[in-house]
Enzyme design. Structure first.
Site, mmCIF file in Angstrom:
data_model
loop_
_atom_site.group_PDB
_atom_site.id
_atom_site.type_symbol
_atom_site.label_atom_id
_atom_site.label_comp_id
_atom_site.label_asym_id
_atom_site.label_seq_id
_atom_site.Cartn_x
_atom_site.Cartn_y
_atom_site.Cartn_z
ATOM 1 N N LYS A 14 0.629 8.378 5.163
ATOM 2 C CA LYS A 14 0.324 6.960 5.383
ATOM 3 C C LYS A 14 -0.769 6.489 4.419
ATOM 4 O O LYS A 14 -0.731 5.360 3.923
ATOM 5 C CB LYS A 14 -0.110 6.731 6.823
ATOM 6 C CG LYS A 14 -0.493 5.278 7.170
ATOM 7 C CD LYS A 14 0.632 4.299 6.861
ATOM 8 C CE LYS A 14 0.474 2.959 7.536
ATOM 9 N NZ LYS A 14 -0.767 2.262 7.314
ATOM 10 N N GLU A 50 0.785 0.687 -1.863
ATOM 11 C CA GLU A 50 0.849 -0.735 -1.509
ATOM 12 C C GLU A 50 -0.285 -1.515 -2.182
ATOM 13 O O GLU A 50 -0.088 -2.661 -2.604
ATOM 14 C CB GLU A 50 0.784 -0.895 0.008
ATOM 15 C CG GLU A 50 1.103 -2.289 0.494
ATOM 16 C CD GLU A 50 1.194 -2.361 2.002
ATOM 17 O OE1 GLU A 50 2.159 -2.942 2.506
ATOM 18 O OE2 GLU A 50 0.286 -1.814 2.681
ATOM 19 N N SER A 74 3.624 1.806 9.689
ATOM 20 C CA SER A 74 3.566 0.775 8.664
ATOM 21 C C SER A 74 4.461 -0.399 9.035
ATOM 22 O O SER A 74 5.559 -0.216 9.551
ATOM 23 C CB SER A 74 4.004 1.347 7.313
ATOM 24 O OG SER A 74 3.967 0.352 6.317
ATOM 25 N N HIS A 93 0.851 6.035 1.114
ATOM 26 C CA HIS A 93 1.687 4.839 1.255
ATOM 27 C C HIS A 93 0.844 3.576 1.074
ATOM 28 O O HIS A 93 1.218 2.660 0.343
ATOM 29 C CB HIS A 93 2.341 4.860 2.634
ATOM 30 C CG HIS A 93 2.907 3.549 3.091
ATOM 31 N ND1 HIS A 93 2.119 2.527 3.591
ATOM 32 C CD2 HIS A 93 4.173 3.093 3.150
ATOM 33 C CE1 HIS A 93 2.884 1.501 3.928
ATOM 34 N NE2 HIS A 93 4.141 1.821 3.668
ATOM 35 N N ASN A 94 -0.307 3.531 1.721
ATOM 36 C CA ASN A 94 -1.178 2.359 1.592
ATOM 37 C C ASN A 94 -1.743 2.233 0.184
ATOM 38 O O ASN A 94 -1.911 1.126 -0.334
ATOM 39 C CB ASN A 94 -2.327 2.441 2.610
ATOM 40 C CG ASN A 94 -1.895 2.020 3.997
ATOM 41 O OD1 ASN A 94 -0.703 2.039 4.323
ATOM 42 N ND2 ASN A 94 -2.846 1.654 4.831
ATOM 43 N N ARG A 140 -9.991 -4.807 -6.053
ATOM 44 C CA ARG A 140 -10.372 -5.322 -4.725
ATOM 45 C C ARG A 140 -11.892 -5.316 -4.564
ATOM 46 O O ARG A 140 -12.465 -6.261 -4.015
ATOM 47 C CB ARG A 140 -9.726 -4.489 -3.624
ATOM 48 C CG ARG A 140 -8.235 -4.714 -3.476
ATOM 49 C CD ARG A 140 -7.812 -4.382 -2.077
ATOM 50 N NE ARG A 140 -6.380 -4.423 -1.908
ATOM 51 C CZ ARG A 140 -5.776 -4.392 -0.735
ATOM 52 N NH1 ARG A 140 -6.503 -4.302 0.373
ATOM 53 N NH2 ARG A 140 -4.467 -4.433 -0.635
#
Length: 344
Positions: free
Chosen positions: A189, A196, A135, A192-193, A294
Site C-alpha cells: 500500500k 500515486e 485504496s 501504491h501511494n 509536495r
C-alpha cells in the site's frame, strides 16, 4: 437485543467509525455480512445505525467487551483509526478480550515497520495480525476498494472470501489478493501511494504544459482530459481531474482550479516510499521528485519570497505563441504523460 442473542452473531467487526470505517462497515453489510460496530464515541455508532441501519445486519456495541462478545469465532476485528499511537491503544484494549487464532486487521495507512512490530508481538500471543492496505478513498470503501492484505495464510482463509466480495471487481475479478506474509500488505500500500504521488504530479505537469503551452482555459483542458480518459490513460485520477477542471466556483464565477489554495502537502506514505527506496538502493526518481514537489508546495511563504527575489530576472516569453501545431502538441503531452506513468 439481549446479550445472549447478540453473542457470536457478527461475522466481522469494525472499530473506528469515522468516514472510512463507517463506509467499510456499510460495504460489508450491503454484501450480506453481519457486522459488529464499535466506536470510542458512542454517538458515531448510533448515527451509523440510525442513518444506514436498513442497509444490512449491524450489531452495535457501546463497550469493547460487548463488541468482542458479539463476534463469531475465530473473531475478526477491523481497526480503522488514526495510524500510530491510536492504533496501538486500540490493540492494547482488544488483546485481553481475544482468544487464540482471533484476527486483528489494521486497515489504516500504517507504516509497514509498525505493522511488522505488531505482527511479531501478536503472533507470540497466539493472535493473527493482518496489515491491510485499502485504496479508493471514501467512495471506494463504500462501493468497492482495492484491498491488499498481508499476514498469515491461515488468516486469509477466513478473510479472503469476505474481502474479495466487498472489493472492486474488474472483468469479474476482485481487486484483492493475499500479497504476502508479515507487513507485506502495508508495504505494498505504501508503494501504491508513492506511485500515486508520481501519477498526480505528472497529471499536474501535463495540465501546466497545456495551459502555458496552448494558453488553454481549464474548461478546454477538461475536455482534453475527458478525451484522454477514453483511451490508454483511462483512470480514476484522469476522470476526476477532468471533473475538477470543468468545475466553476459558485462564489466568484472563476474556474475552481484558479480559486483553490495553491498548496499541497503529504501524509507520509510518499515519504516512506522514498526512504525505503534509499535504504534498498532502488532509484525511484519520479516518486521522489513528486514528494519533493509536495513539500515545496506546502512552503507557501518560501515560494512567495523566491518569486519576489527573482522577479524581473527572466524574459516574459509568450510560450503559447511558440506552439505551431496545437493538435500535435496535445498528442505529444498525452504520449509523454502515458510514458511517464509507465515509468512511475
Amino acid at each position: 437485543m439481549s446479550t445472549e442473542a447478540r453473542e457470536g452473531r457478527a461475522e466481522i467487526g469494525v472499530t473506528g467509525l469515522s468516514v472510512m470505517g463507517r463506509n467499510l462497515a456499510r460495504n460489508l453489510a450491503r454484501n450480506g455480512f453481519t457486522v459488529a460496530l464499535h466506536n470510542r464515541s458512542v454517538a458515531r455508532t448510533r448515527s451509523l445505525v440510525a442513518d444506514h441501519g436498513d442497509e444490512g445486519d449491524f450489531v452495535p456495541s457501546e463497550s469493547m467487551a460487548d463488541f468482542v462478545a458479539s463476534l463469531r469465532r475465530p473473531r475478526a476485528v477491523i481497526i480503522m483509526v488514526k495510524a500510530g499511537a491510536a492504533t496501538d491503544a486500540v490493540i492494547d484494549e482488544l488483546v485481553p478480550l481475544l482468544d487464540q487464532d482471533d484476527i486483528i486487521i489494521d486497515a489504516g495507512n500504517a507504516h509497514f515497520a509498525d505493522t511488522a512490530r505488531r505482527e511479531h508481538d501478536l503472533t507470540a500471543k497466539g493472535l493473527h495480525f493482518v496489515g491491510t492496505g485499502v485504496s479508493g478513498g471514501e467512495e471506494g470503501a463504500l462501493r468497492g476498494p482495492s484491498i491488499m492484505p498481508g499476514g498469515s495464510v491461515e488468516a486469509y482463509r477466513k478473510l479472503g472470501p469476505i474481502f474479495e466480495k466487498i472489493a472492486a471487481q474488474v472483468d469479474g475479478v476482485p481487486c484483492c489478493t493475499h500479497v504476502g506474509p508479515g507487513a507485506a500488505g502495508h508495504f505494498v500500500k505504501m508503494v501504491h501511494n508513492g506511485i500515486e504521488y508520481a501519477d498526480m504530479q505528472l497529471i499536474a505537469e501535463a495540465y501546466d504544459l497545456l495551459r502555458s503551452g496552448l494558453g488553454a482555459s481549464p474548461a478546454e483542458i477538461a475536455e482534453i482530459f475527458q478525451e484522454w480518459n477514453t483511451g490508454d490513460l483511462d483512470s480514476f485520477l484522469i476522470q476526476i481531474t477532468a471533473e475538477v477542471l470543468a468545475h466553476v466556483d459558485g462564489a466568484t464565477g472563476k474556474p475552481f482550479v484558479d480559486v483553490v489554495a495553491d498548496r499541497a502537502e503529504q501524509k507520509g506514505t510518499g515519504r516512506w516510499t522514498v526512504q525505503s527506496a534509499l535504504d534498498l538502493g532502488i532509484p525511484i526518481t519520479g516518486i521522489a521528485e513528486a514528494t519533493f514537489a509536495r513539500s515545496l508546495s506546502g512552503n507557501v511563504a518560501q515560494r512567495e519570497a523566491a518569486r519576489e527575489a527573482f522577479a524581473g530576472r527572466a524574459a516574459d516569453v509568450d510560450v503559447a505563441g511558440l506552439v505551431e501545431d496545437r493538435k500535435q502538441f496535445v498528442e505529444d503531452v498525452r504520449n509523454a504523460l502515458y510514458a511517464s506513468k509507465i515509468v512511475a
